[in-house]
Design a protein around this motif. Structure first.
Motif, PDB file in Angstrom:
ATOM      1  N   LYS A 117       0.797  -1.158  -0.059  1.00  0.00           N
ATOM      2  CA  LYS A 117      -0.023  -0.188  -0.110  1.00  0.00           C
ATOM      3  C   LYS A 117       0.910   1.459   0.061  1.00  0.00           C
ATOM      4  O   LYS A 117       0.499   2.240  -0.586  1.00  0.00           O
ATOM      5  CB  LYS A 117      -1.023   0.112   1.308  1.00  0.00           C
ATOM      6  CG  LYS A 117      -0.480   0.086   2.620  1.00  0.00           C
ATOM      7  CD  LYS A 117      -1.479   0.041   3.649  1.00  0.00           C
ATOM      8  CE  LYS A 117      -0.958   0.124   5.059  1.00  0.00           C
ATOM      9  NZ  LYS A 117      -2.068   0.181   6.067  1.00  0.00           N
ATOM     10  N   ALA A 118       1.976   1.061   0.702  1.00  0.00           N
ATOM     11  CA  ALA A 118       2.978   2.283   0.666  1.00  0.00           C
ATOM     12  C   ALA A 118       3.364   2.569  -1.037  1.00  0.00           C
ATOM     13  O   ALA A 118       3.405   3.965  -1.094  1.00  0.00           O
ATOM     14  CB  ALA A 118       3.988   2.295   1.644  1.00  0.00           C
ATOM     15  N   GLU A 119       3.723   1.797  -1.558  1.00  0.00           N
ATOM     16  CA  GLU A 119       4.244   1.923  -3.030  1.00  0.00           C
ATOM     17  C   GLU A 119       3.111   2.389  -3.790  1.00  0.00           C
ATOM     18  O   GLU A 119       3.282   3.094  -4.592  1.00  0.00           O
ATOM     19  CB  GLU A 119       4.725   0.644  -3.249  1.00  0.00           C
ATOM     20  CG  GLU A 119       5.379   0.635  -4.810  1.00  0.00           C
ATOM     21  CD  GLU A 119       6.392   1.684  -5.189  1.00  0.00           C
ATOM     22  OE1 GLU A 119       6.672   1.806  -6.232  1.00  0.00           O
ATOM     23  OE2 GLU A 119       7.034   2.063  -4.053  1.00  0.00           O
ATOM     24  N   LEU A 120       1.953   1.776  -3.695  1.00  0.00           N
ATOM     25  CA  LEU A 120       0.824   2.382  -4.310  1.00  0.00           C
ATOM     26  C   LEU A 120       0.401   3.673  -4.029  1.00  0.00           C
ATOM     27  O   LEU A 120       0.337   4.417  -5.198  1.00  0.00           O
ATOM     28  CB  LEU A 120      -0.687   1.365  -4.025  1.00  0.00           C
ATOM     29  CG  LEU A 120      -0.618   0.153  -4.323  1.00  0.00           C
ATOM     30  CD1 LEU A 120      -2.052  -0.518  -3.756  1.00  0.00           C
ATOM     31  CD2 LEU A 120      -0.244  -0.280  -5.654  1.00  0.00           C
ATOM     32  N   GLY A 172       1.209   7.096  -6.936  1.00  0.00           N
ATOM     33  CA  GLY A 172       0.173   8.199  -7.238  1.00  0.00           C
ATOM     34  C   GLY A 172       0.972   9.368  -7.069  1.00  0.00           C
ATOM     35  O   GLY A 172       0.804  10.194  -7.925  1.00  0.00           O
ATOM     36  N   LYS A 173       1.872   9.589  -5.998  1.00  0.00           N
ATOM     37  CA  LYS A 173       2.612  10.800  -5.821  1.00  0.00           C
ATOM     38  C   LYS A 173       3.602  11.127  -7.105  1.00  0.00           C
ATOM     39  O   LYS A 173       3.848  12.312  -7.651  1.00  0.00           O
ATOM     40  CB  LYS A 173       3.021  10.820  -4.517  1.00  0.00           C
ATOM     41  CG  LYS A 173       2.070  11.122  -3.523  1.00  0.00           C
ATOM     42  CD  LYS A 173       2.840  10.952  -1.969  1.00  0.00           C
ATOM     43  CE  LYS A 173       1.692  11.036  -0.815  1.00  0.00           C
ATOM     44  NZ  LYS A 173       0.681  10.131  -0.935  1.00  0.00           N
ATOM     45  N   ASN A 217       1.175  12.202 -17.501  1.00  0.00           N
ATOM     46  CA  ASN A 217       0.173  12.347 -18.346  1.00  0.00           C
ATOM     47  C   ASN A 217      -0.385  11.016 -18.171  1.00  0.00           C
ATOM     48  O   ASN A 217      -1.252  10.374 -19.080  1.00  0.00           O
ATOM     49  CB  ASN A 217       0.368  12.424 -19.693  1.00  0.00           C
ATOM     50  CG  ASN A 217      -0.963  13.055 -20.679  1.00  0.00           C
ATOM     51  OD1 ASN A 217      -1.764  13.291 -20.031  1.00  0.00           O
ATOM     52  ND2 ASN A 217      -0.610  13.120 -22.032  1.00  0.00           N
ATOM     53  N   LEU A 218      -0.365  10.436 -16.959  1.00  0.00           N
ATOM     54  CA  LEU A 218      -0.982   9.198 -16.347  1.00  0.00           C
ATOM     55  C   LEU A 218      -2.006   9.170 -15.608  1.00  0.00           C
ATOM     56  O   LEU A 218      -2.212  10.075 -14.557  1.00  0.00           O
ATOM     57  CB  LEU A 218       0.060   8.331 -15.462  1.00  0.00           C
ATOM     58  CG  LEU A 218      -0.395   6.985 -15.081  1.00  0.00           C
ATOM     59  CD1 LEU A 218      -0.679   5.776 -15.746  1.00  0.00           C
ATOM     60  CD2 LEU A 218       0.816   6.353 -13.947  1.00  0.00           C
ATOM     61  N   GLY A 219      -3.373   8.673 -16.029  1.00  0.00           N
ATOM     62  CA  GLY A 219      -4.458   8.735 -15.129  1.00  0.00           C
ATOM     63  C   GLY A 219      -4.491   7.399 -14.262  1.00  0.00           C
ATOM     64  O   GLY A 219      -3.858   6.327 -14.551  1.00  0.00           O
ATOM     65  N   ILE A 220      -4.868   7.413 -12.979  1.00  0.00           N
ATOM     66  CA  ILE A 220      -5.010   6.320 -12.135  1.00  0.00           C
ATOM     67  C   ILE A 220      -6.256   6.233 -11.614  1.00  0.00           C
ATOM     68  O   ILE A 220      -6.715   7.199 -10.988  1.00  0.00           O
ATOM     69  CB  ILE A 220      -3.579   6.257 -11.137  1.00  0.00           C
ATOM     70  CG1 ILE A 220      -2.350   6.641 -11.676  1.00  0.00           C
ATOM     71  CG2 ILE A 220      -3.860   5.171 -10.241  1.00  0.00           C
ATOM     72  CD1 ILE A 220      -1.114   6.750 -10.748  1.00  0.00           C
ATOM     73  N   LEU A 229      -3.821   9.289  -0.987  1.00  0.00           N
ATOM     74  CA  LEU A 229      -3.845   8.825  -2.053  1.00  0.00           C
ATOM     75  C   LEU A 229      -4.079  10.158  -3.068  1.00  0.00           C
ATOM     76  O   LEU A 229      -5.046  10.767  -2.739  1.00  0.00           O
ATOM     77  CB  LEU A 229      -4.739   7.718  -2.423  1.00  0.00           C
ATOM     78  CG  LEU A 229      -4.583   6.532  -1.747  1.00  0.00           C
ATOM     79  CD1 LEU A 229      -5.441   5.327  -2.098  1.00  0.00           C
ATOM     80  CD2 LEU A 229      -3.355   5.965  -2.078  1.00  0.00           C
ATOM     81  N   ALA A 230      -3.537  10.017  -4.258  1.00  0.00           N
ATOM     82  CA  ALA A 230      -3.484  10.937  -5.142  1.00  0.00           C
ATOM     83  C   ALA A 230      -4.379  10.822  -6.432  1.00  0.00           C
ATOM     84  O   ALA A 230      -4.398  11.360  -7.268  1.00  0.00           O
ATOM     85  CB  ALA A 230      -2.044  11.667  -5.931  1.00  0.00           C
TER      86      ALA A 230
END
Length: 193
Positions: free
Chosen positions: A56-59, A63-64, A70-73, A101-102
């Motif tokens: 979860k920290a890497e997820l 995001g950050k 130009n990546l949507g998540i 989360l971003a």
């Protein structure tokens, strides 16, 4: 917990449409929100799975790190909350806020979006290009909760970087593994199990 691998949806598959509520804002999030993005990462995650907790920290860091790109998540949780109340929208919201989360986490109550993507496990990652065609479906990296390898996100990050640079993904894609998606009784998809 049943250890389950990705279905490895065929590359080139068009991103299935979705329109789901973001558990934090309540706003509807749809595939069309990402039409102008060079890449789109769709992640199937949940709050209680030890495989998701492990990364979860890497997820959150992904995001950050890609917030200015130009990546949507979008993250989606489709688990049956009657039998798995830790994955209810309010618990997902608390997780999103804890991790700052971003990107949105959406709740797929009907589980139809998870089925459309052939999602099988949490975490399950699907990366699409500017035409919203699938270019990567596989693991974050080869770290697992019990193998002692560091969580780096190297596989997924390499795929994202290639797509954003307009390059092909040339390395072998390894399936993600994790807990099976918790399907509502009688709602299990044909590809599952």
């Amino acid at each position: 917990m049943a250890l389950t691998a990705s279905t490895m949806l065929p590359l080139g598959t068009k991103a299935p449409d979705f329109n789901l509520p973001d558990v934090v804002s309540g706003n509807a999030i749809a595939l069309s929100n990402y039409a102008d993005k060079q890449a789109l990462l769709v992640m199937f995650i949940c709050q209680h799975c030890p495989f998701v907790k492990h990364i979860k920290a890497e997820l959150a860091k992904i995001g950050k790190d890609y917030a200015g790109s130009n990546l949507g998540i979008v993250a989606i949780s489709a688990n049956d909350v009657v039998n798995y109340p830790d994955d209810a929208p309010q618990k997902l919201k608390a997780m999103a806020q804890e991790l700052n989360l971003a990107y949105p986490i959406c709740y797929d109550e009907s589980q139809e979006t998870a089925k459309a993507y052939t999602a099988a496990c949490t975490p399950d990652f699907f990366l699409f290009d500017a035409s919203q065609k699938l270019v990567y479906r596989g693991q974050l990296d080869d770290s697992r909760p019990s193998n002692g390898k560091p969580v780096t996100g190297k596989d997924l990050r390499a795929a994202i970087d290639a797509v954003l640079a307009g390059k092909d993904i040339t390395f072998e894609q390894q399936p993600s593994v994790g807990c099976n998606i918790k399907w509502k009784q009688g709602n299990e998809p044909s590809y599952y199990g």
